[in-house]
Design an enzyme around this catalytic site. Sequence first.
Site, PDB file in Angstrom:
ATOM      1  N   ASP A  39       0.860  -1.032  -0.144  1.00 27.24           N
ATOM      2  CA  ASP A  39      -0.523   0.271   0.358  1.00 27.24           C
ATOM      3  C   ASP A  39       0.922   1.280  -0.244  1.00 27.24           C
ATOM      4  OD1 ASP A  39      -1.995  -1.410  -0.209  1.00 27.24           O
ATOM      5  OD2 ASP A  39      -2.809  -1.330   2.322  1.00 27.24           O
ATOM      6  N   GLU A  40       2.111   1.460   0.397  1.00 29.56           N
ATOM      7  CA  GLU A  40       2.792   2.710   0.839  1.00 29.56           C
ATOM      8  C   GLU A  40       3.795   3.307  -0.492  1.00 29.56           C
ATOM      9  OE1 GLU A  40       5.045  -0.573   2.671  1.00 29.56           O
ATOM     10  OE2 GLU A  40       3.053  -0.126   2.793  1.00 29.56           O
ATOM     11  N   ILE A  41       4.030   2.260  -1.292  1.00 23.11           N
ATOM     12  CA  ILE A  41       4.623   2.332  -2.771  1.00 23.11           C
ATOM     13  C   ILE A  41       4.123   2.383  -3.483  1.00 23.11           C
ATOM     14  CG2 ILE A  41       6.484   1.814  -1.413  1.00 23.11           C
ATOM     15  CD1 ILE A  41       6.163  -1.101  -3.428  1.00 23.11           C
ATOM     16  N   HIS A  57      -7.613  -4.542  -2.265  1.00 22.55           N
ATOM     17  CA  HIS A  57      -7.663  -3.392  -1.302  1.00 22.55           C
ATOM     18  C   HIS A  57      -8.234  -2.175  -1.636  1.00 22.55           C
ATOM     19  CE1 HIS A  57      -7.846  -1.812   3.131  1.00 22.55           C
ATOM     20  NE2 HIS A  57      -6.401  -1.776   2.850  1.00 22.55           N
ATOM     21  N   GLY A  75      -1.925 -13.819   0.522  1.00 17.47           N
ATOM     22  CA  GLY A  75      -2.366 -14.934  -0.610  1.00 17.47           C
ATOM     23  C   GLY A  75      -1.163 -16.642  -0.773  1.00 17.47           C
ATOM     24  N   ASP A 111     -12.187  -3.785   6.095  1.00 19.22           N
ATOM     25  CA  ASP A 111     -10.803  -4.836   6.447  1.00 19.22           C
ATOM     26  C   ASP A 111      -9.623  -3.721   7.206  1.00 19.22           C
ATOM     27  OD1 ASP A 111      -8.699  -6.483   4.810  1.00 19.22           O
ATOM     28  OD2 ASP A 111      -7.851  -5.182   4.448  1.00 19.22           O
ATOM     29  N   GLU A 155      -0.133 -23.038  26.505  1.00 22.16           N
ATOM     30  CA  GLU A 155      -2.282 -22.283  26.677  1.00 22.16           C
ATOM     31  C   GLU A 155      -3.067 -21.651  25.415  1.00 22.16           C
ATOM     32  OE1 GLU A 155      -3.847 -24.058  27.883  1.00 22.16           O
ATOM     33  OE2 GLU A 155      -2.802 -25.563  28.668  1.00 22.16           O
ATOM     34  N   SER A 157     -15.023 -27.877  25.957  1.00 19.62           N
ATOM     35  CA  SER A 157     -15.640 -28.526  27.663  1.00 19.62           C
ATOM     36  C   SER A 157     -16.858 -27.503  28.632  1.00 19.62           C
ATOM     37  CB  SER A 157     -14.646 -28.347  29.012  1.00 19.62           C
ATOM     38  OG  SER A 157     -14.261 -27.018  29.235  1.00 19.62           O
TER      39      SER A 157
END
Length: 340
Positions: A85-87, A110, A136, A193, A229, A254
């Site tokens: 996106d940034e370029i 996007h 992708g 998004d 966990e 459970s």
Amino acid sequence: MGDLKIYFDKDINTELIKTKKIAIIGFGSQGYGQGMNLVDSNCNVVFGLRLGGKSDIKAKDYGLKTMSIEDAAKWADIVQVLIPDEIQAQVYQEQIEPNLKDGQYLMFSHGFNIHYGFIKPKESINVIMVAPKAPGHTVRSEYLAGKGVPSLIAIQQDCSGDSKEIALSYASAIGSGRTGIIETSFREETETDLFGEQAVLCGGCDHLIKAAFETLVEAGYSPYMAYFEVCHELKLIVDLIYEGGIEDMHYSVSNNAEYGDYTRGCKVIDPDTKKRMKEILSQIQDSSYAKEFMNEFNSGGSKFMELRKASEGHLIEKVGAELRSSFKWDRGKYINRSKN
């Protein structure tokens, strides 16, 4: 709730995309996944890359046809922009826009740069989106398994009158017609998004896991037990939700776990959390987040790199790497950084 229309291969002219020349700009996660699927669907595809660069070498190793970004934009009917996106705005202005012809289809996965106005195509260009709802590498692995990931499509400009049909046919060729395609807008896709990534999928999940891990370790429990966990088992729960929703997850765990969900989860995610989520959404809607993001990278990205380094140095990463290398879990490998 409004009416939901989902498109499948049976609803789509799947041959339409095969009559078009497609330039995939970039060979990162989405460029690899979408591009390889298009090739396997017998589409006419070229990859627009910096010739001689790492991505160019990777693409050629697969036997793919590459061109410079400029030549690919000239050659194609459809230019699918799959670089970060940034370029995108700079590459578009310097290498793509000067080579576009009236009636070409400019595609994104996007809506960020179109929605926030960093890229402003002229009115004689069709502007469309096909956004697979998965990374992708998953787009590729699901296609190879004979399945697919759902995609969103959106139409911003439709000077040729067939942009929706093109978007649907493209989405089908990357495998999404096997599972389902939904129509949305650039605004809705972009804002939901970003919010999903920040509040839940990446930001919320990342910080929730680390906070829980730190709580157990600081209380004197083994970091290995803490990892199992609060991190390792997360996939097992998410898989149940993915398959059948939260209800199926509750059915599978459970009674003890389900009761703990109802009575303790709301102490972690409380009304104040929702207020802060609304603040995050507001910053997405008013474009202040987009401006912050672009300013960060336009100024060198030092804060981003500092935050990445801190995350990579967290104890949970060291513990996780050790456990994953020691156990023989039956799991596929989606990502090979040297190849895709």
